[in-house]
Design an enzyme around this catalytic site. Structure first.
Site, short mmCIF file in Angstrom:
data_model
loop_
_atom_site.label_atom_id
_atom_site.label_comp_id
_atom_site.label_asym_id
_atom_site.label_seq_id
_atom_site.Cartn_x
_atom_site.Cartn_y
_atom_site.Cartn_z
N THR A 1 -9.33 4.06 6.62
CA THR A 1 -8.63 3.71 7.48
C THR A 1 -7.68 5.11 8.42
O THR A 1 -8.34 6.11 7.84
CB THR A 1 -7.69 3.15 6.29
N ASP B 1 -11.40 -7.51 2.41
CA ASP B 1 -10.26 -7.32 1.35
C ASP B 1 -9.41 -9.13 0.67
O ASP B 1 -7.91 -8.23 -0.35
CB ASP B 1 -8.98 -7.01 2.70
N SER C 1 -3.35 -2.33 1.44
CA SER C 1 -2.68 -1.33 0.72
C SER C 1 -2.56 -0.06 1.57
O SER C 1 -1.77 0.60 1.37
CB SER C 1 -4.04 -0.57 -0.54
N1 GLY Z 1 -8.59 -2.16 4.33
C1 GLY Z 1 -7.51 -1.30 3.90
C2 GLY Z 1 -6.18 -1.59 3.24
O1 GLY Z 1 -6.27 -2.78 4.41
O2 GLY Z 1 -6.02 -1.77 3.29
#
Ligand code: GLY
Length: 558
Positions: free
Chosen positions: A367, A409, A439
């Site tokens: 991310t 996710d 997250s």
């Molecule tokens: N894909 C990482 C998050 O949204 O936490």
């Protein structure tokens, strides 16, 4: 050694020291890519505000930092304006209408290993363009076209291949990857582009041009939407034109907590980041760390136990708020609940993470976060993602961008939770048009209504813990922004019952003492890639710092 080579390469390409603290008084942009930070700063110099600079930076990252910067993914923005108003924009991806809670299971109802992260089926309906467009419509100042123009120039004229991108090019070329991803970094002879060569993306420039000319409709309607539908159909995906038309970014109330007189603003669900971080800060506040030295055995043990509890709560309660209207968020972030959570921590021994309960091992680690502040003090904290590095790796050659694999996710197998990392609790099961639990923890800390810290990080589930510890270092241990970012981080997420720590930053004695308390420790090279700005109000100075774990990242001020 590798780290050293990386830094030298970036410096020689960009003529800037990208990692030490940077000081300015008119504006600051800190991102995972120095060129993208420069784009943001140029927008501020042209009279744009922090929202404008954030939009320009986000589009530039989609070109120059394709492993996580994106228009094919989603994310969250936290915004505090110069009159102390705080709001957030949720542009998290959404499950397509044809998605279902059993879409990744075999005929026996078991998860087909990896299926939720692979191929076009793993893509959620992208939210980034809608989110940036909404932010612009509500809070932007300069024309939309001006904010995308630098990214289009970058894509047309090319980006210099950094050491990181060049190593990715070789790795991608030499391993089994989707065709689109393999075609990303090739020269005219079909060989991986080398360090320092120029990488052009004309198809991406074309797609960005349509977004420039038509706003969000340039992505969610017309030829781009048609090509997305065609591509998905041909490659086993389920996103349709209808899904794209129905996608909406949502402005949501920020989640607010406090820590010793400071206000903490972060993202509410569908991100779990704000809830878990505020819960952990509340417990730490109750614990009163005044006499607990940073990095001591006592500190690490307590912090790990606090994480263990917050992650169990996360798994049990949190999901998309539009599908889970009874989430006990007020309770989870209350001081009373923190007292209760603290009361059953045994300072002598590690608790048990019961494997029949909650948790999740998998982390999408790629991310990216950026922090921005303008001359008036408007502050923006954005984290957005493709989920894994380069997302699903899938994409239409003619559109030039990568689709996320964010469907991974969601909890993939209803009702099934185990200690290895699967979780099957209801709040985050797949449903049509639902947003998967995140997250991401873009955060702004304020004092008396003015920002003092803008911070965030990539790192999948570790994001929550790295941002939490950075805020704690800054507020409780009076570290500078750079020290807070670089300070040793740990990670515990309830299940697996492991205590991860940054290698070489914890003494052997402490490791031994923690092991004696019952922790199962495991080193990691680093945790998080934090991008932050602190604000010294007294002196009117912005201080930016990018994590040394980000080889191409940088803070730029003016
Ligand atoms: N894909 C990482 C998050 O949204 O936490």
């Amino acid at each position: 050694m590798i780290k050293h080579i990386t830094l030298v390469a970036v410096i020689s390409l960009c003529c800037a020291n990208s990692h030490s603290q940077t000081y300015s008084s008119n504006g600051m942009v800190v991102s995972d890519n120095l060129e993208a930070s420069k784009v943001g700063i140029e927008i501020l110099k042209k009279g744009g505000n922090a929202i404008d600079a954030s939009i320009a930076t986000a589009f530039a990252l989609a070109v120059a930092h394709p492993q996580a910067g994106n228009i094919g993914g989603g994310g969250f923005m936290v915004y505090m304006d110069d009159s102390s108003r705080v709001t957030t924009i949720d542009f998290r991806e959404m499950a397509p209408v044809k998605a279902s809670s059993t879409m990744f299971l075999d005929e026996n109802g078991e998860l087909i290993k990896g299926k939720n992260h692979v191929g076009a089926l793993s893509a959620g309906v992208p939210g980034t363009v809608a989110g940036l467009y909404l932010a612009h419509q509500k809070y932007g100042k300069l024309p939309w076209e001006d904010l995308i123009a630098p990214a289009i120039d970058m894509a047309n004229n090319g980006v210099s291949m950094s050491y990181t991108l060049a190593s990715h090019a070789i790795k991608i070329h030499n391993s089994d990857n989707p065709e689109f991803l393999k075609s990303l970094y090739l020269d005219s002879l079909g060989m991986p582009l080398k360090f320092g060569s120029i990488w052009k993306q004309p198809e991406l420039a074309n797609t960005l041009g349509l977004i420039r000319d038509n706003g969000k409709d340039g992505f969610y309607k017309g030829s781009v939407a048609e090509e997305i539908e065609r591509y998905m159909l041909e490659n086993g995906g389920i996103i349709t034109k209808d899904d794209l038309i129905q996608y909406k970014a949502i402005e949501r109330k920020p989640l607010k907590g406090t820590y010793k007189g400071y206000e903490i603003f972060s993202m509410a669900p569908p991100s779990s980041g704000g809830v878990a971080m505020i819960e952990m800060l509340n417990i730490m506040e109750q614990a009163n760390l005044e006499h607990t030295p940073f990095n001591s055995t006592e500190y690490v043990h307590l912090t790990a136990e606090v994480m263990r509890r917050a992650f169990a709560d996360r798994a049990q309660y949190l999901g998309d708020p539009d599908y889970n209207i009874d989430m006990p968020i007020d309770k989870l972030i209350s001081k009373e609940f923190a007292k209760n959570r603290l009361s059953n921590i045994d300072m002598e021994k590690a608790s048990i993470s019961d494997s029949s309960l909650f948790g999740q091992i998998y982390d999408g680690t790629n991310t990216t976060h950026f922090s921005v502040i303008d001359k008036d003090g408007n502050a923006v904290s954005v984290t957005y993602t493709l989920e894994q590095s380069y997302g699903s790796g899938m994409g239409s050659k003619s559109l030039g961008f990568i689709f996320n694999n964010e469907m991974g996710d969601f909890n993939p197998q209803p009702g099934y939770t185990n200690s290895e990392g699967l979780i099957g609790t209801n709040p985050n099961l797949i449903e049509p048009k639902k947003r998967m639990l995140s997250s991401m923890t873009p955060t702004i800390v304020a004092k008396d209504g003015k920002p003092v810290l803008i911070i965030g990080s990539p790192g999948g589930r570790t994001i929550i813990n790295t941002v939490f510890q950075t805020v704690l270092c800054f507020l409780e241990y009076n570290m500078s922004i750079e020290e807070s970012i670089e300070a040793m981080k740990i990670h515990h997420q309830w299940l697996p019952n492991k205590l991860f720590f940054e290698e070489n930053k914890l003494s052997p004695d402490t490791i031994e003492a923690l092991t004696l308390k019952g922790h199962d420790l495991q080193g990691r090279r680093y945790l998080g890639r934090l991008m932050g700005i602190s604000i010294d109000k007294e002196n009117g100075v912005y201080i930016g710092a990018s994590d040394t774990s980000s080889p191409d990242g940088g803070a730029i001020g003016y």
